[in-house]
Design a protein around this motif. Structure first.
Motif, mmCIF file in Angstrom:
data_model
loop_
_atom_site.group_PDB
_atom_site.id
_atom_site.type_symbol
_atom_site.label_atom_id
_atom_site.label_comp_id
_atom_site.label_asym_id
_atom_site.label_seq_id
_atom_site.Cartn_x
_atom_site.Cartn_y
_atom_site.Cartn_z
ATOM 1 N N ILE A 71 0.836 -1.214 0.000
ATOM 2 C CA ILE A 71 0.000 0.000 0.000
ATOM 3 C C ILE A 71 0.870 1.263 0.000
ATOM 4 O O ILE A 71 0.562 2.238 -0.676
ATOM 5 C CB ILE A 71 -1.038 -0.004 1.143
ATOM 6 N N LEU A 72 1.997 1.239 0.720
ATOM 7 C CA LEU A 72 2.875 2.418 0.718
ATOM 8 C C LEU A 72 3.335 2.742 -0.701
ATOM 9 O O LEU A 72 3.498 3.907 -1.077
ATOM 10 C CB LEU A 72 4.110 2.177 1.601
ATOM 11 N N VAL A 100 1.618 6.336 -0.029
ATOM 12 C CA VAL A 100 2.247 7.496 0.612
ATOM 13 C C VAL A 100 3.416 8.030 -0.225
ATOM 14 O O VAL A 100 3.587 9.241 -0.374
ATOM 15 C CB VAL A 100 2.730 7.112 2.025
ATOM 16 N N HIS A 103 1.718 1.887 -3.452
ATOM 17 C CA HIS A 103 0.576 1.843 -4.373
ATOM 18 C C HIS A 103 0.608 3.047 -5.329
ATOM 19 O O HIS A 103 0.874 4.169 -4.901
ATOM 20 C CB HIS A 103 -0.721 1.848 -3.555
#
Lengths: 269, 312
Positions: free
Chosen positions: B145-146, B153, B148
């Motif tokens: 997810i970091l 982020v 993504h």
């Protein structure tokens, strides 16, 4: 004074960078989908909805229990089996003790990743696919564990055994009532290490679990990623936090033990 | 008790010899009994598979482990000529190059700054070793997810300061670097703990006498700390290299070996060959190459690096 300030600045920046991924996961696990998509760093309100969803979208609780059973089983077996072998090498004078020790330690050179194909076939032949037995038994003894316990037993005075022997104490009784109790700190280090590595295992349970019955939580995470198809990152992050919580707590509580054990293995080696 | 000793002294040399041999035999069997579980497990799940894998690597083997036909060296020749295997080897070495030195330098830095005597150190030690408790699946999921492309982020940060967003996991130039960053982060905890332990083993008196002689911070670091830490650094570098060759989970979760095999590290390649294509023979040949790599690297390190290592 100046030096202390610099050290603190370095410590704080490093701590922030290193813990950021985990902190972000915790934070994201409380966010709404909109907040994640907006790129927010903190949730506007705290709600446990994502956790509820994480436990219902896949059988997360069941997976956590599976991981716990497997990790605990491997931990107990490793403590007993590695200690027994190390005890024989240190306390029982027999021809070939050195050879046996060398053979055990030489397996440190065999990467598990080079042996897993054949082990998979073996487990298949035994009918151990989708069983706890298949997940646990191959890890019941490790060279690292035997090595660590040998280093520990070598620090116990030999005179202790000699006098116990005079009193008619057998090797097995001496092992149980002296060698093991006197080695508690190293045993806890090895225990924590075994639990952590087994809990975190990925490749082996990926191969061995085809259904939810014995699937461990690490593989459950992979399922969650595909089940939530990337849109519900908050739910996936709630799952991540549930996976991390047990090991992080164990690590915080047992860090000093673990450090002593690992350092002993690394430096005296 | 005294009777026993007296009896022993009375014995003639021949029967004393016999007694001794009997005891040696008894000890041998007791020892074997103690080691039996460990021998069984390690023999069956580590030694035997190595020989079996070597055997498999000379055959055509199906996914149930049945040998179909003898293949000689053709599994190895096939790998030699396969461009996808070459890509995978290249990725494996590049990955080691990206991850190993950085991991060691960063964890050494962390160990040095937490070896200072300032308030609150236990807190920082826990923070720096925390990634040891992060499983490869959980760690890789967080980085998924970091990194993504749209909600991550990293890309938000880039966009915020006016740069283009990067396809961290989808571009073949960045994917291996992204997997490497994730791996470095995950390995920091373990290396930090070992190096800190090594630092704390260096006696304080050495630093005191160095300070008396007027040595500054950097002189102490390079003349005392690093040389005396070299056995630990040596150990850490062997373990980190071997670990990097064994990486699997982060590839499976982050990239699945892609794009264009650019992150198809050797263990992932073995896994795909065996469990996606069903070629256990060629997969076994790859496993033997992995085994040989680890073996050679460890031997080289022992031969060449250990000579330069200082022992206290």
């Amino acid at each position: 004074m100046m030096r202390k300030v610099i050290i603190y600045i370095l410590l704080i920046i490093s701590a922030f960078l290193i813990t950021f991924p985990v902190l972000y996961a915790v934070s994201a696990s409380f966010m709404t989908t909109q907040e994640i998509n907006r790129g927010a760093l903190l949730p506007s309100s705290i709600s446990f909805d994502n956790y509820v969803r994480a436990f219902t979208s896949v059988p997360l609780f069941h997976f956590l229990m599976n991981s716990f059973i497997v990790a605990f089983g491997v931990m107990v077996a490793q403590l007993i089996i590695c200690s027994l072998a190390a005890y024989a090498i240190v306390f029982i004078p027999f021809k070939g003790a050195k050879v046996m020790f060398f053979l055990f330690v030489s397996t440190l050179l065999i990467p598990w990743e080079a042996a897993f194909l054949t082990n998979y076939i073996t487990i298949l032949d035994f009918g151990w696919v989708d069983t706890y037995t298949g997940l646990m038994v191959p890890f019941f003894a490790t060279a690292f564990g035997i090595f660590l316990m040998r280093q520990q037993f070598m620090t116990l005075p030999k005179e202790l055994w000699e006098s116990a022997q005079m009193e008619g104490c057998s090797h097995f009784r001496f092992f149980l009532s002296f060698a093991m109790p006197l080695s508690k700190p190293i045993l806890s280090a090895l225990g924590i290490f075994a639990f952590l590595t087994t809990w975190n295992m990925y490749l082996w349970p990926l191969l061995l679990t085809n259904n939810d019955d014995v699937r461990t939580v690490q593989i459950g995470l992979k399922m969650m990623i595909s089940a939530e198809t990337g849109t519900n990152w908050n739910v996936v992050m709630a799952g991540v936090v549930m996976v991390l919580l047990p090991t992080l707590i164990l690590l915080v509580l047992g860090l000093s033990h673990l450090k002593r054990g690992l350092t002993q293995g690394a430096i005296k080696g | 008790m005294t009777d026993q000793i007296a009896a022993k002294q009375l014995m003639d040399p021949a029967s004393r010899d016999k007694e001794k041999r009997k005891k040696a035999r008894k000890n041998f069997w007791t020892a074997m009994l103690f080691m039996l579980p460990a021998i069984a497990i390690i023999g069956f799940f580590l030694f035997y598979p190595m020989f079996k894998t070597l055997y498999f690597s000379f055959f055509v083997v199906n996914s149930r482990g049945d040998t179909i036909s003898f293949a000689g060296l053709s599994n190895y020749l096939y790998l030699w000529e396969s461009s996808s295997f070459r890509t995978s080897m290249k990725a494996t070495f590049l990955f080691a190059l990206y991850t190993v030195p950085t991991t060691i330098i960063v964890s050494l830095f962390l160990a040095v700054i937490t070896n200072e005597k300032v308030r609150g150190i236990p807190f920082f030690r826990v923070a720096f070793s925390s990634t040891l408790g992060v499983s490869v699946a959980a760690g890789a999921t967080i980085w998924l997810i970091l990194l993504h492309p749209s909600v991550g982020v990293f890309n938000n940060l880039l966009a915020g300061i006016g740069f283009d967003r990067i396809g961290w996991l989808t571009s073949s130039t960045w994917a291996l670097i992204s997997v490497s960053i994730t791996t470095i982060w995950m390995n920091l905890g373990f290396n930090f703990i070992i190096l800190l332990g090594g630092l704390q083993n260096i006696s304080e008196e050495l630093y005191e006498s160095a300070r008396v002689d007027g040595a500054g911070y950097w002189t102490q670091l390079f003349k005392i700390t690093i040389p005396l830490l070299s056995p630990t650094l040596f150990f850490v570098s062997v373990v980190t290299i071997i670990n990097s060759f064994q990486s699997f989970g982060q590839v499976d979760i982050l990239t699945g070996g892609g794009p264009n095999n650019s992150t198809n590290l050797i263990v992932y390649s073995i896994y795909r060959e065996a469990f996606e294509s069903g070629f256990f023979g060629t997969a076994s040949a790859q496993a033997m190459i992995l085994f040989a790599l680890v073996l050679i690297l460890t031997i080289i390190q022992f031969k060449f690096v250990e000579k330069k290592v200082h022992y206290q």
